[in-house]
Motif scaffolding. Structure first.
Motif, mmCIF file in Angstrom:
data_model
loop_
_atom_site.group_PDB
_atom_site.id
_atom_site.type_symbol
_atom_site.label_atom_id
_atom_site.label_comp_id
_atom_site.label_asym_id
_atom_site.label_seq_id
_atom_site.Cartn_x
_atom_site.Cartn_y
_atom_site.Cartn_z
ATOM 1 N N MET A 42 0.919 -1.192 -0.063
ATOM 2 C CA MET A 42 -0.025 -0.193 -0.132
ATOM 3 C C MET A 42 0.735 1.420 0.094
ATOM 4 S SD MET A 42 -3.463 -0.681 2.581
ATOM 5 C CE MET A 42 -2.401 -1.074 3.823
ATOM 6 N N TYR A 43 1.910 1.123 0.820
ATOM 7 C CA TYR A 43 2.696 2.414 0.914
ATOM 8 C C TYR A 43 3.414 2.646 -0.590
ATOM 9 C CZ TYR A 43 6.623 5.570 2.000
ATOM 10 O OH TYR A 43 7.383 6.554 1.919
ATOM 11 N N ILE A 44 3.884 1.675 -1.353
ATOM 12 C CA ILE A 44 4.591 1.880 -2.295
ATOM 13 C C ILE A 44 3.606 2.369 -3.563
ATOM 14 C CG2 ILE A 44 5.528 0.697 -4.467
ATOM 15 C CD1 ILE A 44 6.946 -0.993 -2.631
ATOM 16 N N ARG A 45 2.251 2.088 -3.530
ATOM 17 C CA ARG A 45 1.298 2.352 -4.526
ATOM 18 C C ARG A 45 0.659 3.708 -4.081
ATOM 19 N NH1 ARG A 45 3.349 -0.635 -7.202
ATOM 20 N NH2 ARG A 45 2.722 -2.449 -8.285
ATOM 21 N N LEU A 46 0.561 4.049 -2.686
ATOM 22 C CA LEU A 46 -0.418 5.095 -2.500
ATOM 23 C C LEU A 46 0.289 6.472 -1.756
ATOM 24 C CD1 LEU A 46 -3.417 2.851 -0.955
ATOM 25 C CD2 LEU A 46 -3.175 4.185 -3.024
ATOM 26 N N ALA A 47 1.559 6.059 -1.067
ATOM 27 C CA ALA A 47 2.057 6.965 -0.502
ATOM 28 C C ALA A 47 3.430 7.470 -1.163
ATOM 29 C CB ALA A 47 2.406 6.702 0.874
ATOM 30 N N HIS A 48 4.176 6.438 -1.594
ATOM 31 C CA HIS A 48 5.719 6.782 -2.125
ATOM 32 C C HIS A 48 5.535 7.544 -3.353
ATOM 33 C CE1 HIS A 48 9.277 5.468 -4.694
ATOM 34 N NE2 HIS A 48 9.643 5.795 -3.449
ATOM 35 N N PRO A 49 4.596 7.422 -4.305
ATOM 36 C CA PRO A 49 4.854 8.385 -5.427
ATOM 37 C C PRO A 49 4.483 9.950 -5.044
ATOM 38 C CG PRO A 49 3.418 6.404 -5.834
ATOM 39 C CD PRO A 49 3.697 6.473 -4.529
ATOM 40 N N PHE A 50 4.024 10.108 -3.977
ATOM 41 C CA PHE A 50 3.544 11.397 -3.712
ATOM 42 C C PHE A 50 4.797 12.253 -2.905
ATOM 43 C CE2 PHE A 50 -0.441 9.442 -4.627
ATOM 44 C CZ PHE A 50 -1.121 10.269 -5.395
ATOM 45 N N VAL A 51 5.563 11.376 -2.080
ATOM 46 C CA VAL A 51 6.380 11.887 -1.401
ATOM 47 C C VAL A 51 7.731 12.230 -1.971
ATOM 48 C CG1 VAL A 51 8.075 10.854 0.493
ATOM 49 C CG2 VAL A 51 5.581 10.289 0.516
ATOM 50 N N VAL A 52 8.308 11.421 -3.141
ATOM 51 C CA VAL A 52 9.457 11.506 -3.918
ATOM 52 C C VAL A 52 9.266 12.749 -4.977
ATOM 53 C CG1 VAL A 52 10.281 9.374 -3.494
ATOM 54 C CG2 VAL A 52 8.951 9.781 -5.442
ATOM 55 N N SER A 53 10.317 13.256 -5.422
ATOM 56 C CA SER A 53 10.177 14.260 -6.388
ATOM 57 C C SER A 53 10.117 13.446 -7.696
ATOM 58 C CB SER A 53 11.604 15.118 -6.427
ATOM 59 O OG SER A 53 12.801 14.237 -6.686
ATOM 60 N N ALA A 54 9.520 14.386 -8.743
ATOM 61 C CA ALA A 54 9.170 13.837 -10.012
ATOM 62 C C ALA A 54 10.308 13.343 -10.757
ATOM 63 C CB ALA A 54 8.604 14.984 -10.842
ATOM 64 N N ASP A 55 11.471 13.669 -10.475
ATOM 65 C CA ASP A 55 12.789 12.985 -11.309
ATOM 66 C C ASP A 55 13.578 12.198 -10.531
ATOM 67 O OD1 ASP A 55 13.730 14.840 -9.470
ATOM 68 O OD2 ASP A 55 15.197 16.047 -10.659
ATOM 69 N N ALA A 56 13.022 11.626 -9.388
ATOM 70 C CA ALA A 56 13.390 10.642 -8.539
ATOM 71 C C ALA A 56 13.569 9.216 -9.005
ATOM 72 C CB ALA A 56 12.931 10.804 -7.002
ATOM 73 N N ASN A 57 14.313 8.340 -8.641
ATOM 74 C CA ASN A 57 14.466 7.183 -8.707
ATOM 75 C C ASN A 57 13.359 6.342 -8.399
ATOM 76 O OD1 ASN A 57 14.999 4.305 -9.148
ATOM 77 N ND2 ASN A 57 17.135 4.563 -9.097
ATOM 78 N N LEU A 58 12.537 5.405 -8.962
ATOM 79 C CA LEU A 58 11.341 4.654 -8.558
ATOM 80 C C LEU A 58 11.494 3.995 -7.460
ATOM 81 C CD1 LEU A 58 9.630 4.342 -11.973
ATOM 82 C CD2 LEU A 58 8.698 5.551 -10.181
#
Length: 569
Positions: free
Chosen positions: A71-87
């Motif tokens: 759930m964290y990877i799908r729902l929280a992580h994309p909104f925490v890191v910057s747009a040009d960050a490693n996935l």
């Protein structure tokens, strides 16, 4: 030869750091070995003393951790890191103070805290601190007594634990659609790292959150709204005219406990119209309680006692469910006896109708729940004197011969929808059950496939007036959430078979069960495939980076060597 004379100061520092790091690594490895040995000894002791703990440690805890990380990877992580960050989350320095992170982990902590605290506190707490906000979903004031109710904070946190199934299944659904989309258009699976980076994952996150929010709102509105009143006509061949129109109310799976209150009990009676004389008999078909008997539960159960001691004396029946057996069935038997409710655990009773003779009426039999016998005989806790082995044949044998000759309709109460063939063999016209809750929350519907019936009215043999009915329950177990199933109370009306056809159509909960059977494994396979392909691509990327660094190092050495040679010349 003194090596120190061959090294400059910077090289000596580097060598010292390397040696120190090597010593620390050796100590670290030794510490790991010692810890693993101690852990192995502890696990052996636990396995001998309490094997169930191993199940929790090695199955439940890892599964919960994986689901939370998913759930964290799908729902929280994309909104925490910057747009040009490693996935890759492993390559990130997580911004723990980010609001999305704080909200996500706060919800997780409160949910698990509510799950751990709701049960014991719900058993022992007799007062409510704040008015139950859940009833506000009905958009009307509730004026019932606030004493002996559940704490509103526990209600929120315990429910939020159960509601975690909605974001998880939403992620599964979106990932499954993603796999299907790329396979349809590109004939290949384009996994996670290659899907447009963080921007793609954020769009998926917004879509998943929207789907989760829809499920949550729908779930709480359905779970805390008034249950459906379902009327089911039961056609009986050669039904005595004085029994036509005989009405029987049914309540199952009330689960009086941390998340239910006396309003639910009174509401079930009001919907059935008991006080108005709308039913001739009332059946309580198991799982009425969900906790040990306390003053709080006795007060919640009081409306049934008032009915049994009032206008429906000897017309309110009860049989045990699996949850009464889990928390201790004998105190429930005592409570029923004190309340004037007839126990039908391998027992028989008879109800007559106005205008009929003493032997003409409706016969009721019931069986004790199957879990009580298997739990105690299989090594579970309990007094052997409390064991009641379910026995349909014995219960039917207690019916007087005169009643059998009169052709009285025979109704069987069995909490779990099992052993229909035995019920049919003894001439049961209607078998009523609960237990399944209609699946309660999608995709849990897939787990009720092992029951002989899941929801609605069934007629296994179209040539006989033999039916069995499975209700979806008044409340349901655990967190009070429902999705694609509905709480209900039921009225059965006996009618003559010449003028009525049974309504054995497929219920929504039953159709959802077949959908869940396909969705559950398909979504798991899709998610596992994405995870597998993601891991492979990350491995390839790392390998490619290592190869590029090696090539760059070799080129740097060659250039340096060449430059050194030219300098010597």
């Amino acid at each position: 030869m003194d090596t120190s004379t061959c090294l400059d100061d910077s090289e000596e520092d580097t060598l010292w750091v390397a040696l120190t790091h090597s010593k620390k690594s050796i100590l670290h490895r030794r510490a790991q070995i010692i810890c693993r040995c101690l852990a192995l000894v502890i696990l052996v002791v636990i396995a001998v003393l309490q094997p169930l703990i191993l199940l929790v440690l090695f199955v439940l805890v890892p599964v919960f951790c994986l689901l939370v990380r998913y759930m964290y990877i799908r729902l929280a992580h994309p909104f925490v890191v910057s747009a040009d960050a490693n996935l890759d989350p492993k390559d990130q320095k997580h911004k723990w103070r980010h609001p999305v992170n704080l909200v996500f982990w706060l919800i997780i902590v409160l949910s698990f805290g509510g799950a751990l605290g709701a049960r014991p506190l719900g058993h022992n707490s007799d007062k409510v601190s704040i008015f139950l906000l859940a009833r506000a979903l009905k958009f009307k004031l509730v004026t019932h007594s606030l004493t002996h109710q559940v704490n509103v904070f526990l209600l929120m946190f315990y429910n939020s634990f159960g509601a975690l199934i909605f974001p998880i299944t939403s992620c599964w659904f979106i990932d499954t659609c993603e796999v299907a989309y790329f396979y349809y258009y590109f004939k290949q699976i384009v996994p996670y790292p290659a899907l447009g980076g963080i921007a793609w994952q954020r769009r998926k996150g917004y879509l998943t959150l929207a789907l989760t929010l829809f499920k949550l709102v729908n779930s709480y509105v359905v779970a805390y709204s008034d249950p459906r009143l379902i009327t089911v006509n039961i056609p009986i061949v050669d039904l005595d005219p004085c029994l036509r129109g005989f009405k029987i109310g049914m309540v199952s799976d009330l689960h009086l406990g941390p998340l239910s209150f006396s309003y639910d009990t009174q509401l079930s009676l009001d919907l059935l119209g008991v006080s108005e004389g709308n039913v001739d008999a009332l059946m309580l078909v198991g799982d009425i309680g969900d906790q040990p008997i306390t003053d709080s539960l006795v007060e919640k159960f009081a409306p049934y006692k008032d009915v049994a001691e009032g206008g429906m004396t000897n017309k309110v029946f009860w049989t045990s469910g699996n949850h009464e057996n889990i928390v201790g069935v004998q105190p429930y038997r005592d409570l029923m006896a004190e309340s004037g409710i007839v126990s039908l655990e391998n027992n028989y009773t008879h109800v007559t109708s106005e205008g009929c003779g003493s032997n003409v009426g409706v016969d009721f039999i019931g069986v004790a729940d199957y879990t009580g016998y298997t739990r105690m005989t299989g090594g579970g806790e309990g007094d052997v004197n409390q064991i009641i082995k379910p026995d349909i044949e014995y219960a039917a044998s207690r019916i007087p011969a005169q009643n059998v000759e009169n052709g009285n309709p025979l109704i069987l109460l069995s909490h779990q929808p099992r052993e229909w063939e035995k019920a049919d063999a003894v001439g049961v016209n209607l078998m009523v059950s609960g237990h399944t809750h209609g699946g309660q929350a999608f995709p849990m519907h897939a787990f009720i496939i092992n029951q002989e019936g899941n929801a609605g009215l069934f007629q296994p043999d179209k040539a006989k007036d033999r039916y069995f009915y499975v209700g979806e329950g008044m409340v349901g177990w655990g967190p009070r959430v429902r999705f694609l199933s509905w709480p209900e109370v039921t009225i059965f009306v006996l009618v003559d078979a010449e003028n009525e056809e049974p309504d054995t159509g497929i219920r929504a909960a039953q159709a959802t069960m077949y959908v869940a059977i396909v969705f559950f494994p398909a979504s798991l396979v899709a998610c596992c495939y994405i995870a597998f392909m993601t891991r492979r691509i990350r491995g390839r990327e790392k390998k490619r980076k290592v190869e590029m660094m090696q090539k760059e190092t070799e080129m740097h050495v060659q250039v340096k060597t060449k430059a050194g040679g030219e300098h010597e010349l």
